[in-house]
Design an enzyme around this catalytic site. Structure first.
Site, short mmCIF file in Angstrom:
data_model
loop_
_atom_site.label_atom_id
_atom_site.label_comp_id
_atom_site.label_asym_id
_atom_site.label_seq_id
_atom_site.Cartn_x
_atom_site.Cartn_y
_atom_site.Cartn_z
N LYS A 119 -15.48 7.38 -1.70
CA LYS A 119 -14.61 7.50 -0.34
C LYS A 119 -13.59 8.65 -1.21
O LYS A 119 -13.18 8.47 -1.97
CB LYS A 119 -13.46 6.45 -0.35
CG LYS A 119 -12.88 5.79 0.83
CD LYS A 119 -12.72 4.84 1.46
CE LYS A 119 -11.15 4.18 0.80
NZ LYS A 119 -11.06 2.99 1.14
N ARG B 188 0.44 -1.80 0.41
CA ARG B 188 0.10 -0.29 0.25
C ARG B 188 0.63 1.09 0.06
O ARG B 188 0.30 2.22 -0.39
CB ARG B 188 -0.80 -0.12 1.23
CG ARG B 188 -2.14 -1.31 0.75
CD ARG B 188 -3.37 -1.17 1.75
NE ARG B 188 -3.19 -0.85 2.82
CZ ARG B 188 -4.22 -0.77 3.97
NH1 ARG B 188 -4.67 0.17 3.29
NH2 ARG B 188 -3.80 -0.51 5.55
N ASP C 75 -14.59 -6.48 0.19
CA ASP C 75 -13.33 -5.06 -0.26
C ASP C 75 -12.24 -6.44 -0.07
O ASP C 75 -12.19 -7.01 0.34
CB ASP C 75 -12.82 -3.70 0.88
CG ASP C 75 -12.06 -2.93 0.40
OD1 ASP C 75 -11.73 -3.07 -0.77
OD2 ASP C 75 -12.34 -1.84 1.05
O1 LIG Z 1 -9.97 1.77 5.74
P1 LIG Z 1 -9.03 0.56 6.34
O2 LIG Z 1 -9.39 -0.90 6.89
O3 LIG Z 1 -8.08 1.57 7.61
O4 LIG Z 1 -8.23 0.21 5.10
C1 LIG Z 1 -8.72 -0.79 4.27
C2 LIG Z 1 -8.78 0.47 2.66
O5 LIG Z 1 -8.19 0.52 2.46
C3 LIG Z 1 -7.75 0.48 0.67
O6 LIG Z 1 -5.75 0.82 0.72
C4 LIG Z 1 -8.20 -1.07 0.82
O7 LIG Z 1 -8.35 -1.08 -0.48
C5 LIG Z 1 -9.16 -0.18 1.68
O8 LIG Z 1 -10.30 -0.09 1.46
#
Ligand SMILES: O=P(O)(O)OC[C@H]1O[C@@H](O)[C@H](O)[C@@H]1O
Length: 313
Positions: free
Chosen positions: A190, A93, A217
């Protein structure tokens, strides 16, 4: 026959993998010396064998050195090939420098793995700005996809679902799952304001009030994405959602907080957790059998994709 060697904490998963694929399950020993340094000993004979080290990389820092030491020992002791089987692949990430001076950790992490292993097999790595693992990893990296398994679970367990993605980047799972389940789908929007702060915008969902929302997700970490999405769905008068994630990291109180607002939470067993309901060992075993038969697949052809959210999303 391939030799499966689990790193600590991965024994049950490795046993399933060995059983699914008809592989031998081996053993290694690890401990810490009094000064805190790691000790690793392979208890199975690896000479002349294809060795698969099984290690989910959730919270990787404390156990990372022993993984590298185990791979090095396997090579040193004559293994013909050493594969890392990582159902969850870490450090995907931080794929760019969001603030000046930051380390882009996905790159050095990939270099370390690539220098210690001959191959990597993983499930739905968080590919956002990298189109495929081939951009990052110098070794053949096979990506498997959990969407068909998520769809199977939903079709069996949830009557009359509405498949919901909490952000645009979750669209790939949402579309694949909705098509297989034969259910309608919707994507929310988001905006991430911080590690634990997200805002979610929701279109008018009044016409779906008779359906059970199923939030999908790739990762649940702080859980804020799913919690905020669930809250918005409830504001719109929809029933409590079922949450289905590939990798349930559930940091801190994430799981408890998400439980408050969800009907049910399930994950694959890429990260050991009470929410595990979807088994990955069979698809990983099939991938390892293909290596054995000389049909390794390649990472781009295996369906690596772009467009998933990053750490900054
Ligand atoms: O919001 P949290 O649970 O911290 O992180 C998860 C999200 O952050 C993104 O990278 C992932 O794809 C998912 O949508």
């Amino acid at each position: 026959m391939r030799l499966i060697l689990p790193l600590p904490g991965n024994e049950a998963f490795a046993a399933q993998l060995a059983k699914s694929g008809g592989f031998e399950l081996g053993k290694l020993e690890t401990r810490h010396f009094p000064d805190g340094e790691s000790y690793v000993r392979l208890l199975s004979d690896v000479a002349g064998r294809s060795v698969d080290l099984v290690c989910s990389l959730a919270r990787p820092d404390p156990g990372f050195l022993r993984l590298i030491f185990a791979a090095d020992a396997a090579r040193d002791l004559g293994a013909t090939e050493v594969t890392l089987v990582a159902p969850y692949l870490a450090y995907m990430r931080q794929d760019r420098r969001f603030a000046p001076g930051e380390a882009v950790t996905s790159r050095p992490f990939a270099r370390l793995i690539s220098s210690s292993f001959d191959r990597l097999v993983t499930v739905d790595p968080h590919l956002h700005r990298y189109p495929s693992l081939a951009e990052l990893y110098a070794i053949p990296a096979r990506t498997l996809h959990a969407a068909p398994l998520l769809a199977e679970w939903i079709a069996a367990e949830i009557p009359h679902p509405l498949i919901v993605g909490p952000d645009e980047e979750s669209g790939q799972w949402v579309e694949a799952v909705a098509a297989r389940v034969g259910a309608p789908s919707v994507l929310l929007r988001k905006i991430r304001r911080g590690d634990r702060k997200v805002e979610i915008e929701v279109p008018d969902l009044a016409k779906w009030r008779d359906r059970r929302p199923v939030l999908i997700d790739d990762i649940a970490s702080s859980g804020r994405t799913l919690i905020e999405a669930a809250r918005q769905l409830r504001h719109q008068g929809l029933p409590r959602p079922v949450c289905v994630v590939v990798h349930g990291l559930f940091a801190g109180d994430a799981f408890a907080d998400l439980t408050q607002i969800s009907e049910r939470i399930v994950s694959t067993d890429s990260v050991l957790h009470t929410s595990n309901a979807i088994k990955l060992a069979p698809i990983l075993a099939t991938a390892l059998q293909a290596f054995q038969a000389g049909r390794p697949g390649s990472s781009p052809a295996a369906g690596d994709r772009s467009g998933e959210p990053g750490q900054g999303n």
